[in-house]
Motif scaffolding. Structure first.
Motif, short mmCIF file in Angstrom:
data_model
loop_
_atom_site.label_atom_id
_atom_site.label_comp_id
_atom_site.label_asym_id
_atom_site.label_seq_id
_atom_site.Cartn_x
_atom_site.Cartn_y
_atom_site.Cartn_z
N VAL A 32 0.89 -1.17 0.06
CA VAL A 32 0.10 -0.08 0.12
C VAL A 32 0.82 1.22 0.08
O VAL A 32 1.52 1.51 1.03
N LEU A 33 0.92 1.94 -0.95
CA LEU A 33 1.61 3.05 -1.19
C LEU A 33 0.88 4.29 -1.56
O LEU A 33 -0.46 4.35 -2.10
N GLN A 34 1.47 5.67 -1.27
CA GLN A 34 0.72 6.87 -1.55
C GLN A 34 1.47 7.32 -3.17
O GLN A 34 2.32 6.70 -3.58
N GLY A 35 0.72 8.23 -3.69
CA GLY A 35 1.27 8.67 -5.11
C GLY A 35 2.56 9.10 -5.24
O GLY A 35 3.40 8.63 -6.19
N ALA A 111 12.96 -7.53 -1.91
CA ALA A 111 12.84 -6.90 -3.11
C ALA A 111 11.44 -5.92 -2.97
O ALA A 111 10.49 -6.43 -2.48
N ILE A 112 11.41 -4.82 -3.66
CA ILE A 112 10.41 -4.24 -3.83
C ILE A 112 10.42 -3.87 -5.54
O ILE A 112 11.38 -3.38 -6.29
N GLY A 118 1.73 -3.36 -13.38
CA GLY A 118 2.14 -2.02 -12.96
C GLY A 118 1.84 -1.94 -11.50
O GLY A 118 1.99 -1.05 -10.80
N LEU A 119 1.49 -2.91 -10.68
CA LEU A 119 1.31 -2.98 -9.19
C LEU A 119 2.53 -3.25 -8.53
O LEU A 119 3.41 -3.92 -8.66
N ALA A 120 2.66 -2.51 -7.27
CA ALA A 120 4.01 -2.48 -6.78
C ALA A 120 3.73 -3.60 -5.72
O ALA A 120 2.85 -4.09 -5.23
N LYS A 121 4.95 -4.62 -5.78
CA LYS A 121 4.73 -5.95 -5.05
C LYS A 121 6.10 -5.84 -4.15
O LYS A 121 7.14 -5.29 -4.39
N CYS A 122 6.24 -6.44 -2.99
CA CYS A 122 7.06 -6.84 -2.10
C CYS A 122 7.49 -8.02 -1.85
O CYS A 122 6.51 -9.09 -1.34
N THR A 123 8.55 -8.59 -1.83
CA THR A 123 8.83 -10.04 -1.81
C THR A 123 9.64 -10.09 -0.21
O THR A 123 10.70 -9.46 0.14
N VAL A 124 8.81 -10.91 0.59
CA VAL A 124 9.50 -10.91 2.16
C VAL A 124 9.90 -12.47 2.34
O VAL A 124 9.31 -13.27 1.90
N ALA A 125 11.01 -12.63 3.06
CA ALA A 125 11.48 -14.14 3.27
C ALA A 125 11.44 -13.94 4.93
O ALA A 125 11.43 -13.21 5.62
#
Length: 125
Positions: A32-35, A111-112, A118-125
């Motif tokens: 979840v990000l702001q503009g 990583a982000i 075009g959606l922002a994703k985050c890989t969490v380990a």
């Protein structure tokens, strides 16, 4: 009319995570990000070096990630190190909870990046 394929933005990586931690499992989360945060990420202006993830009230939060203020922003620019919510299904969060609490494991962002849509994703380990 010809369809032009849009290239996803740059990937922000936590290079030191593989040296500091043993990677047991990877999970892809929404972010979840702001503009202005999206614009800074697309410019590659972020760091995950001191970041970690925390489960709080059945939600996962990304803590300590630094996304630089957008250089062309105005007074509505974002706070660089604010906590950001990670999006996972509740059942996935409940599956992670015992590992973090009982085994004392740490959730670290690797990583982000932006996916093909075009959606922002985050890989969490």
């Amino acid at each position: 009319m010809k369809h032009t394929e849009q290239r996803p933005g740059p990937s922000i990586r936590n290079r030191k995570a593989h040296f500091r931690f043993e990677i047991l499992e990877k999970i892809e989360c929404g972010l979840v990000l702001q503009g202005t945060e999206v614009k800074s990420l697309r410019d590659g202006q972020a760091s995950l070096e001191e970041a970690y993830a925390r489960i709080q009230d059945d939600e996962i939060w990304l803590i300590g990630a630094h996304i630089a203020p957008y250089e062309h922003g105005n007074v509505m620019n974002h706070e660089p190190t604010r906590p950001r919510k990670l999006l996972l299904h509740r059942r996935e969060i409940r599956k992670l909870l015992p590992k973090v609490i009982q085994h004392g494991l740490t959730m670290v962002p690797l990583a982000i990046y932006f996916n093909q849509r075009g959606l922002a994703k985050c890989t969490v380990a």
